[in-house]
Design an enzyme around this catalytic site. Sequence first.
Site, PDB file in Angstrom:
ATOM      1  N   SER A 149       0.938  -1.235  -0.009  1.00  0.00           N
ATOM      2  CA  SER A 149      -0.033  -0.219   0.070  1.00  0.00           C
ATOM      3  C   SER A 149       0.605   1.180  -0.116  1.00  0.00           C
ATOM      4  CB  SER A 149      -0.777  -0.137   1.228  1.00  0.00           C
ATOM      5  OG  SER A 149      -1.771   1.292   1.468  1.00  0.00           O
ATOM      6  N   TYR A 199      -2.743  -0.688  10.389  1.00  0.00           N
ATOM      7  CA  TYR A 199      -2.641  -0.734   8.959  1.00  0.00           C
ATOM      8  C   TYR A 199      -1.561  -0.453   8.030  1.00  0.00           C
ATOM      9  CZ  TYR A 199      -4.084  -0.773   3.942  1.00  0.00           C
ATOM     10  OH  TYR A 199      -4.150  -0.910   2.675  1.00  0.00           O
TER      11      TYR A 199
END
Length: 667
Positions: A544, A557
């Site tokens: 990501s 995350y």
Amino acid sequence: MSTSSELIARSNRLGADPRNTNYAGGNTSAKGTATDPVTGADVELLWVKGSGGDLGTLKPSGLAVLRLDRLRSLVDVYPGVDREDEMVAAFDYCLHGRGGAAPSIDTAMHGLVAAPHVDHLHPDAGIALATAADGPELTKECFGDRVLWVPWRRPGFQLGLDIAAVQRANPQAIGVILGGHGITAWGATSEECEANSLAIINTAAAFLAAKGHPEPFGSRLHPALENRRERAAELMPLLRGLASTDRAQVGHFVDDDVVLDFVGSAELLRLAGLGTSCPDHFLRTKVRPMVLQPGGGTEESIREIHAAYRAEYAAYYQRHAVADSPPMRGADPAIVLVPGVGMFSFGADKQTARVAGEFYVNAINVMRGAESVSAYAPIGEAEKFRIEYWALEEAKLQRMPKPKPLATRIALVTGGGSGIGRAIALRLAAEGACVVVADRDATAAATVAAEIGGPDVAVPVTVDVTDAAAVAAALREAVLAFGGVDLVVNNAGLSISKPLLETTEADWDLQHDVMAKGSFLVAREAARVMVAQGLGGDIVYISSKNSVFAGPNNVAYGATKADQAHQVRLLAAELGEYGVRVNGINPDGVVRGSGIFASGWGAQRAAVYGVPEEELGAFYAKRTILKREVLPEHVANAVFVLTAGELSHTTGLHIPVDAGVAAAFLR
């Protein structure tokens, strides 16, 4: 019903039953009249199954259509058996109109036999008689004078002349047994022809059952292992790697009773050494299989047996090759037999590998039938070579379409049941890969696999990537489904958006278990398979933008994505010696079609940024350099670029797929 429609219906019925003929084997025909669009007069035509294709799925486009008068006139210019291959090109001058499919080598058989309808089939029972040492005598005993014996001849124009001569001399006959090959039947109507074909097949089967010895393969020396599928999964990566020495292959495994009975029998080595007989069989299974020690043996013994097999195949080629023979196509086995375990088969794609195994099962049935009433006596090695390295067969191979970029590659995509994973699975399959769709949601995985196609191209696997045993089981399923794993995409993930003070220990553990630990477990098990195969491979992490960019309210995350990003670097450095490349992709703002965003992350992030959830994708796009929204398909494109071969010297790379986020530029 028109003549061609009637022929299609008969072909589909015959081809639907494997007892009648093997996949893509045999051909059927019908003769009739139609109006010549040029003269307006009636013209006699032959509709015949063209080259390639399968009777069970035959459609009108698979028929060749020829002028019967011109086809029969070829008899007058036939130059003899030494030049009969030239007649295939002459068929083109007999085509009616656009002609449909390319005429096959068996076209002469159908045109020259003086019957309106003709079937040429490869039933196991018929080939059993055709390969028996005393086949002519057994044929007479079984059928009397209703079915005659035609000695072995390579398929072609002369074989058509031979069958036509037998038919003329025996008006009472309904068909023939073709030595070493199969059967041909005929009839005045389509119904009569089909009935005659089935009568020959069923009569031969009944004859073998009534007259045959109950144990034609001798005693069972090697019983089936109880853990044979686990053993098969251990053996398959090594075997696939060896079978891919000359060119990459996909694998297939079978352990049904007919195979286990044969590979465990006392006569295995003798019969396997004789090879198959019907041309359709050995063109797909090679001249003979490779046989391992009971249970497979050690890696060292397997490599020694493989080396000996390659040397013998090369010697076989040298024994029979002539000046104009095509080059040797590869010396690796297509079939590997393992007493107590089963049969492994290999091919350029899953269907080819599976069909090769099906053909060898046909050959086992043939050997059983022949041995039960006589002795199995296939056509000689020189004749096999003439067909395997036939110029016409080589021309057919050269006409095959160019393989897709990911052909022969086996991909496993975690989180493949939705969103980015689904898009990746679809793209890899479209580019030729076999795909294992792995997801903890069994229904979602099965839906995507079905969307891609049948089990020859995609299979679903249910797996929780946080469970080491489940991950190992998923890799075993992939190995048994396609032969191994070459391309793994670590995509499974989830996200919880909370400020630090609201992030619980459970939130942290869940994020890290699924993505950091899960990616590690999948990469570890995949690497075991890739190292055993010796074929290199690709591992791609879907990380990501947040692995390098500190966004608000996502400490768990972002931290686990940073963990994944560093796994890429660590594994790239470690696995390079095995030819395994490890790279990453950093998406951002993938809202539409995203499983993560749909499961609550979208609402959470929309709240953080103070925009309606339905406008989140547009919000992300506006803050990028390119001002474009990122979709799952864009991430899939990056996976393809990384793995399709053009970046063969790239490993340890992270590719941003975020439409341009300057703060996330890699430094």
